[in-house]
Design a protein around this motif. Structure first.
Motif, PDB file in Angstrom:
ATOM      1  N   ALA A  61      -2.510   8.218  10.576  1.00 52.18           N
ATOM      2  CA  ALA A  61      -3.871   7.940  10.130  1.00 52.18           C
ATOM      3  C   ALA A  61      -4.362   6.642  10.754  1.00 52.18           C
ATOM      4  O   ALA A  61      -3.662   5.631  10.721  1.00 52.18           O
ATOM      5  CB  ALA A  61      -3.917   7.851   8.607  1.00 52.18           C
ATOM      6  N   HIS A  62      -5.564   6.670  11.335  1.00 50.64           N
ATOM      7  CA  HIS A  62      -6.045   5.481  12.042  1.00 50.64           C
ATOM      8  C   HIS A  62      -7.385   4.975  11.525  1.00 50.64           C
ATOM      9  O   HIS A  62      -7.807   3.870  11.876  1.00 50.64           O
ATOM     10  CB  HIS A  62      -6.143   5.745  13.545  1.00 50.64           C
ATOM     11  CG  HIS A  62      -5.783   4.556  14.384  1.00 50.64           C
ATOM     12  ND1 HIS A  62      -6.410   3.334  14.248  1.00 50.64           N
ATOM     13  CD2 HIS A  62      -4.837   4.379  15.340  1.00 50.64           C
ATOM     14  CE1 HIS A  62      -5.882   2.468  15.098  1.00 50.64           C
ATOM     15  NE2 HIS A  62      -4.927   3.069  15.769  1.00 50.64           N
ATOM     16  N   ALA A  63      -8.079   5.759  10.717  1.00 49.46           N
ATOM     17  CA  ALA A  63      -9.356   5.293  10.173  1.00 49.46           C
ATOM     18  C   ALA A  63      -9.668   6.032   8.889  1.00 49.46           C
ATOM     19  O   ALA A  63      -9.276   7.194   8.715  1.00 49.46           O
ATOM     20  CB  ALA A  63     -10.480   5.496  11.191  1.00 49.46           C
TER      21      ALA A  63
ATOM     22  N   ASN B 148      -3.004   4.359   6.870  1.00 50.22           N
ATOM     23  CA  ASN B 148      -1.667   3.889   7.210  1.00 50.22           C
ATOM     24  C   ASN B 148      -1.140   4.650   8.426  1.00 50.22           C
ATOM     25  O   ASN B 148      -0.876   5.845   8.357  1.00 50.22           O
ATOM     26  CB  ASN B 148      -0.730   4.077   6.018  1.00 50.22           C
ATOM     27  CG  ASN B 148      -1.307   3.480   4.745  1.00 50.22           C
ATOM     28  OD1 ASN B 148      -1.909   2.412   4.771  1.00 50.22           O
ATOM     29  ND2 ASN B 148      -1.146   4.185   3.638  1.00 50.22           N
ATOM     30  N   TYR B 149      -0.978   3.918   9.520  1.00 54.72           N
ATOM     31  CA  TYR B 149      -0.573   4.546  10.784  1.00 54.72           C
ATOM     32  C   TYR B 149       0.880   5.011  10.748  1.00 54.72           C
ATOM     33  O   TYR B 149       1.216   6.084  11.245  1.00 54.72           O
ATOM     34  CB  TYR B 149      -0.779   3.547  11.925  1.00 54.72           C
ATOM     35  CG  TYR B 149      -0.486   4.110  13.294  1.00 54.72           C
ATOM     36  CD1 TYR B 149      -1.463   4.811  13.998  1.00 54.72           C
ATOM     37  CD2 TYR B 149       0.762   3.940  13.895  1.00 54.72           C
ATOM     38  CE1 TYR B 149      -1.199   5.330  15.257  1.00 54.72           C
ATOM     39  CE2 TYR B 149       1.034   4.447  15.143  1.00 54.72           C
ATOM     40  CZ  TYR B 149       0.053   5.145  15.821  1.00 54.72           C
ATOM     41  OH  TYR B 149       0.323   5.657  17.061  1.00 54.72           O
TER      42      TYR B 149
ATOM     43  N   VAL C   4       0.812  -1.225   0.000  1.00 55.67           N
ATOM     44  CA  VAL C   4       0.000   0.000   0.000  1.00 55.67           C
ATOM     45  C   VAL C   4       0.847   1.278   0.000  1.00 55.67           C
ATOM     46  O   VAL C   4       0.309   2.377   0.061  1.00 55.67           O
ATOM     47  CB  VAL C   4      -0.976   0.021   1.199  1.00 55.67           C
ATOM     48  CG1 VAL C   4      -1.927  -1.160   1.117  1.00 55.67           C
ATOM     49  CG2 VAL C   4      -0.230   0.030   2.535  1.00 55.67           C
ATOM     50  N   ARG C   5       2.167   1.132  -0.051  1.00 53.15           N
ATOM     51  CA  ARG C   5       3.079   2.286  -0.054  1.00 53.15           C
ATOM     52  C   ARG C   5       2.929   3.132   1.210  1.00 53.15           C
ATOM     53  O   ARG C   5       3.005   4.347   1.188  1.00 53.15           O
ATOM     54  CB  ARG C   5       2.866   3.137  -1.312  1.00 53.15           C
ATOM     55  CG  ARG C   5       3.426   2.456  -2.565  1.00 53.15           C
ATOM     56  CD  ARG C   5       3.027   3.115  -3.857  1.00 53.15           C
ATOM     57  NE  ARG C   5       3.021   4.569  -3.832  1.00 53.15           N
ATOM     58  CZ  ARG C   5       2.490   5.331  -4.793  1.00 53.15           C
ATOM     59  NH1 ARG C   5       1.911   4.753  -5.844  1.00 53.15           N
ATOM     60  NH2 ARG C   5       2.532   6.636  -4.717  1.00 53.15           N
ATOM     61  N   GLY C   6       2.705   2.446   2.313  1.00 51.75           N
ATOM     62  CA  GLY C   6       2.625   3.082   3.624  1.00 51.75           C
ATOM     63  C   GLY C   6       2.811   2.019   4.682  1.00 51.75           C
ATOM     64  O   GLY C   6       2.597   0.824   4.430  1.00 51.75           O
ATOM     65  N   GLY C   7       3.199   2.423   5.882  1.00 49.54           N
ATOM     66  CA  GLY C   7       3.475   1.473   6.945  1.00 49.54           C
ATOM     67  C   GLY C   7       2.287   1.245   7.859  1.00 49.54           C
ATOM     68  O   GLY C   7       1.509   2.151   8.140  1.00 49.54           O
ATOM     69  N   ALA C   8       2.148  -0.004   8.332  1.00 48.69           N
ATOM     70  CA  ALA C   8       1.182  -0.383   9.364  1.00 48.69           C
ATOM     71  C   ALA C   8      -0.233   0.088   9.068  1.00 48.69           C
ATOM     72  O   ALA C   8      -0.828   0.834   9.840  1.00 48.69           O
ATOM     73  CB  ALA C   8       1.633   0.144  10.727  1.00 48.69           C
ATOM     74  N   PRO C   9      -0.839  -0.329   7.943  1.00 45.22           N
ATOM     75  CA  PRO C   9      -2.243   0.022   7.714  1.00 45.22           C
ATOM     76  C   PRO C   9      -3.130  -0.591   8.792  1.00 45.22           C
ATOM     77  O   PRO C   9      -3.023  -1.786   9.089  1.00 45.22           O
ATOM     78  CB  PRO C   9      -2.535  -0.569   6.332  1.00 45.22           C
ATOM     79  CG  PRO C   9      -1.514  -1.645   6.157  1.00 45.22           C
ATOM     80  CD  PRO C   9      -0.287  -1.174   6.871  1.00 45.22           C
TER      81      PRO C   9
END
Length: 346
Positions: free
Chosen positions: A147-149, A105-106, A86-91
């Motif tokens: 970002a969380h939701a 992505n958190y 997803v090109r981001g960490g820890a979705p």
């Protein structure tokens, strides 16, 4: 006839990955049917609009992924291709919107990824990434965007993103032709409150933000015509005098809009909140034990008569019968599942 429930967990902490369970329609009891660990850390789940495809984040770092499962056989989800980065960490969260899958992505870069969907519901490559900007006063949890939701509003026109690191909710519009997510407005909440998730009232005109760093719910008025979110009040989700660290995780609202329930990690309780007829006033009326340790997620069954808690650290899903007059849940059973994180009804 029994229905199906899908349960995510952290494989990195000993979880079984994606578990399918049968649910007894008379008692609400869950019976595990099988597991698949093909996708690491499927910590949050969502369904396609037609219910034929199940989507999961893969909450890993430095780069996370998302995955799709066919529910041609609802009792045995089958992976559609492999996990897609997803090109981001820890979705940590995801939703389906206008023919795309969106992930929150958190970890760095902290924002929202937009993935294309195939005709069969399978995942294609990332079309765009909206990187959030900003920070907050908490030295460890708000040093950067988190970002969380991410979820659509009830009209399906807007996308709302909740960022714990920047104390803000962004109202966005997805441009289907390009796959770009554009910010229309950004609502700043009280500094240091750490917003985590958001849910809407059944009337579509109010929204509630559960805040992880201050054990409170922010009540907001939602204007879908303008894409405007306005905070009105805050309500605590802990009883007066409660001590110790607490990190609320999830908030759900009853289908009739009379009650809401918040999960308290640390206090290990479910807060019962009564709503007035306007949807703008919440009152904490009770807290009950969650039946385990560290309730990461709450969900209602489709009838709204039973509440389910995913207790991550004790490794179990507990379920409760909800009193229709008071909204108070009474535990009626549990299912042991290590490192559980999410419960989704099919």
């Amino acid at each position: 006839m029994a229905g199906h429930v899908y349960i995510g967990s952290f494989t990195s902490a000993g979880g079984r990955g994606l578990t399918t369970a049968a649910v007894d329609p008379d008692t609400g009891a869950l019976t595990a049917l099988g597991d698949t660990a093909e996708v690491p850390n499927p910590s949050f789940l969502a369904l396609s609009a037609d219910g034929r495809v199940l989507y999961a984040v893969s909450e890993t770092e430095p780069e996370g992924a998302a995955a799709a499962f066919s529910l041609a056989d609802p009792a045995a989800p089958a992976l559609l291709g492999g996990p897609v980065p997803v090109r981001g960490g820890a979705p940590t969260h995801l939703c389906v919107h206008r023919g795309h899958l969106l992930t929150a992505n958190y970890a760095a870069p902290g924002g929202i990824s937009v993935l294309a969907l195939g005709d069969d519901g399978s995942l294609a490559a990332v079309r765009s990434v909206l990187e959030h900007e900003g920070d907050g006063p908490h030295p460890d949890r708000q040093e950067a965007p988190h970002a969380h939701a991410v979820l659509p509003d009830p009209t399906g026109r807007w996308v709302l993103t909740v960022d714990l690191g920047t104390d803000s909710v962004r109202v966005c519009e997805l441009l289907a032709d390009s796959g770009a997510l554009e910010i229309e407005r950004e609502l700043g909440l009280r500094s240091g409150i750490g917003p985590r998730h958001l849910t809407f009232h059944p009337d579509g005109g109010h929204a509630y933000v559960i805040n992880e760093l201050d054990s409170a719910v922010t009540v907001c008025r939602w204007d879908a015509a303008k894409g405007s979110l306005r905070p009105l009040a805050e309500t605590r989700v802990l009883p007066e005098g409660a001590d110790g660290e607490n990190y609320p995780s999830e908030l759900v609202v009853s289908p009739d809009g009379r009650f809401a329930w918040a999960a308290n990690r640390g206090h290990n309780s479910i807060a019962v909140l009564a709503l007035d007829a306007s949807g703008e006033r919440l009152e904490l009326t009770e807290t009950v034990p969650c039946g385990g340790d560290w309730p990461r997620h709450l969900t209602l069954d489709p009838s709204g008569r039973r509440l389910y808690a995913a207790n991550e650290r004790s490794g179990d899903v507990t379920w409760f019968d909800v009193d229709p007059g008071t909204g108070i849940p009474k535990q009626s059973g549990s299912l042991e599942l290590p490192a559980v994180s999410c419960v989704l009804f099919g």
